[in-house]
Design a protein around this motif. Structure first.
Motif, PDB file in Angstrom:
ATOM      1  N   VAL A 194       0.789  -1.272   0.220  1.00 12.34           N
ATOM      2  CA  VAL A 194      -0.113  -0.083   0.066  1.00 12.34           C
ATOM      3  C   VAL A 194       0.823   1.296   0.106  1.00 12.34           C
ATOM      4  O   VAL A 194       0.836   2.182  -0.775  1.00 12.34           O
ATOM      5  CB  VAL A 194      -1.054   0.133   1.238  1.00 12.34           C
ATOM      6  CG1 VAL A 194      -1.649   1.298   1.169  1.00 12.34           C
ATOM      7  CG2 VAL A 194      -1.910  -1.254   1.100  1.00 12.34           C
ATOM      8  N   GLU A 197       2.494   1.885  -3.160  1.00 13.48           N
ATOM      9  CA  GLU A 197       1.572   2.354  -4.174  1.00 13.48           C
ATOM     10  C   GLU A 197       1.139   3.986  -4.143  1.00 13.48           C
ATOM     11  O   GLU A 197       1.229   4.586  -4.881  1.00 13.48           O
ATOM     12  CB  GLU A 197       0.360   1.582  -4.473  1.00 13.48           C
ATOM     13  CG  GLU A 197      -0.594   1.963  -5.425  1.00 13.48           C
ATOM     14  CD  GLU A 197      -0.224   1.756  -6.703  1.00 13.48           C
ATOM     15  OE1 GLU A 197      -0.696   2.307  -7.648  1.00 13.48           O
ATOM     16  OE2 GLU A 197       1.016   0.832  -7.343  1.00 13.48           O
ATOM     17  N   ARG A 198       1.153   4.047  -2.943  1.00 13.42           N
ATOM     18  CA  ARG A 198       0.490   5.449  -2.298  1.00 13.42           C
ATOM     19  C   ARG A 198       2.031   6.413  -2.868  1.00 13.42           C
ATOM     20  O   ARG A 198       1.658   7.573  -3.189  1.00 13.42           O
ATOM     21  CB  ARG A 198       0.571   5.661  -1.005  1.00 13.42           C
ATOM     22  CG  ARG A 198       0.317   7.206  -0.391  1.00 13.42           C
ATOM     23  CD  ARG A 198      -0.110   7.056   1.019  1.00 13.42           C
ATOM     24  NE  ARG A 198      -1.340   6.729   1.216  1.00 13.42           N
ATOM     25  CZ  ARG A 198      -1.702   5.578   2.066  1.00 13.42           C
ATOM     26  NH1 ARG A 198      -0.870   4.838   2.452  1.00 13.42           N
ATOM     27  NH2 ARG A 198      -3.008   5.368   2.422  1.00 13.42           N
ATOM     28  N   GLU A 220      -5.320   9.713  -2.687  1.00 12.20           N
ATOM     29  CA  GLU A 220      -6.254   8.724  -2.128  1.00 12.20           C
ATOM     30  C   GLU A 220      -7.585   8.143  -2.840  1.00 12.20           C
ATOM     31  O   GLU A 220      -7.822   7.027  -2.845  1.00 12.20           O
ATOM     32  CB  GLU A 220      -6.938   9.417  -0.729  1.00 12.20           C
ATOM     33  CG  GLU A 220      -5.792   9.694   0.422  1.00 12.20           C
ATOM     34  CD  GLU A 220      -5.135   8.195   0.687  1.00 12.20           C
ATOM     35  OE1 GLU A 220      -5.891   7.463   1.065  1.00 12.20           O
ATOM     36  OE2 GLU A 220      -3.963   8.303   0.753  1.00 12.20           O
ATOM     37  N   LEU A 223      -5.759   5.666  -5.143  1.00 10.75           N
ATOM     38  CA  LEU A 223      -5.418   4.474  -4.443  1.00 10.75           C
ATOM     39  C   LEU A 223      -6.756   3.711  -3.993  1.00 10.75           C
ATOM     40  O   LEU A 223      -6.695   2.538  -3.979  1.00 10.75           O
ATOM     41  CB  LEU A 223      -4.839   5.102  -2.848  1.00 10.75           C
ATOM     42  CG  LEU A 223      -4.193   3.877  -2.116  1.00 10.75           C
ATOM     43  CD1 LEU A 223      -2.989   3.239  -2.854  1.00 10.75           C
ATOM     44  CD2 LEU A 223      -3.791   4.274  -0.789  1.00 10.75           C
ATOM     45  N   TRP A 226      -7.204   1.660  -6.967  1.00 13.63           N
ATOM     46  CA  TRP A 226      -6.166   0.716  -7.020  1.00 13.63           C
ATOM     47  C   TRP A 226      -6.643  -0.691  -5.918  1.00 13.63           C
ATOM     48  O   TRP A 226      -6.594  -1.864  -6.539  1.00 13.63           O
ATOM     49  CB  TRP A 226      -4.889   1.139  -6.650  1.00 13.63           C
ATOM     50  CG  TRP A 226      -3.671   0.218  -6.361  1.00 13.63           C
ATOM     51  CD1 TRP A 226      -2.926  -0.192  -7.383  1.00 13.63           C
ATOM     52  CD2 TRP A 226      -3.105  -0.625  -5.090  1.00 13.63           C
ATOM     53  NE1 TRP A 226      -1.953  -1.113  -6.714  1.00 13.63           N
ATOM     54  CE2 TRP A 226      -2.056  -1.272  -5.436  1.00 13.63           C
ATOM     55  CE3 TRP A 226      -3.702  -0.523  -3.824  1.00 13.63           C
ATOM     56  CZ2 TRP A 226      -1.332  -2.136  -4.504  1.00 13.63           C
ATOM     57  CZ3 TRP A 226      -2.802  -1.113  -2.959  1.00 13.63           C
ATOM     58  CH2 TRP A 226      -1.784  -2.045  -3.430  1.00 13.63           C
TER      59      TRP A 226
END
Length: 264
Positions: A194, A197-198, A220, A223, A226
């Motif tokens: 996580v 990816e962020r 966000e 995300l 995702w």
């Protein structure tokens, strides 16, 4: 001096899948004893097969089975789809699943000789892959889905619900087959994935020239998209994208799910 006929050679070839010269040599080495020759060929074949274990085997077949309150899923891996589509390969995959659902995950060992024989006859790195068996409690709904292509299972799903019924479990299983989620909930996703990816999304969004003040909100939002690709409960239901899987479940909950996609 060993004594055997051309018919003996042919019978040994049919029984073992060996070439003519190998079958003839096996009978010669074992004084015409059919069983001893077959064992000799198998040992030679397995020794050769052991050299193939580092070769990629991303093809294969998968089967599911159910017996009473138990369900099972078994994957048999191969190097080529040509081998995996063959009747003997598909049949063995099915029998592996049936053995596991009847007697537990360790039952795959009962068919080890047949798996070994496939290694020899197909001349490929063939091995049992994923093996799953569930005992489903009373009151829980369980269903499976198996997509068959060219005569072999290539996409298998098991899903168990607490509450809900068979039809709902089937709808969820079909959904999983199409969307291939990796996790049930957002909390199941490893935190390092996580954060990676962020961080990547932050760099991309900043490079696009988005205002710094809006950066966090944009990241966000991306995300969340995702997560939807990976987390089952957050996905939109494939048959009605106006509702998520969580909304589809209503008062029911998914206890667990499992999936094998050949080549995936």
């Amino acid at each position: 001096m060993s004594s055997f006929t051309a018919k003996d050679v042919q019978s040994l070839r049919q029984a073992t899948g060996a070439g003519m010269m190998d079958a003839k040599k096996a009978l010669t080495e074992n004084d015409g004893d059919f069983d001893a020759a077959a064992k000799w060929l198998r040992e030679k074949g397995l020794a050769k097969a052991a050299t193939r274990t580092d070769r990629e085997n991303e093809q294969g077949a998968v089967a599911v089975a159910r017996e009473g309150d138990a369900v099972a899923l078994v994957e048999l891996k191969s190097e080529t789809d040509f081998s995996a589509k063959a009747e003997d390969f598909v049949s063995l995959t099915t029998r592996l699943a049936e053995a596991v659902v009847a007697r537990g995950e360790g039952a795959v060992s009962e068919l080890a000789d047949e798996v070994d024989q496939l290694k020899i006859t197909k001349k490929e790195n063939i091995e049992v892959g994923k093996v799953v068996r569930w005992d489903v409690p009373e009151g829980h709904a369980v269903d499976s889905y198996l997509h068959v292509q060219d005569g072999r299972g290539v996409n298998a799903v098991l899903v168990e619900l607490d509450g809900g019924g068979q039809e709902l479990a089937h709808d969820v299983a079909v959904h999983i087959a199409f969307t291939k989620p990796s996790y049930l909930t957002r909390d199941d996703v490893p935190s390092d994935e996580v954060e990676a990816e962020r961080s990547a999304l932050t760099d991309i969004t900043r490079a696009e020239g988005k205002p710094e003040a809006a950066l966090e909100k944009i990241v966000e939002g991306r995300l969340t998209g995702w997560f939807k690709e990976r987390v089952l409960l957050e996905q939109n239901f494939v048959r009605d994208e106006k509702q998520t899987i969580t909304q589809l479940l209503g008062g029911s909950s998914i206890v667990r799910f499992d999936q094998v996609v050949i080549g995936g």
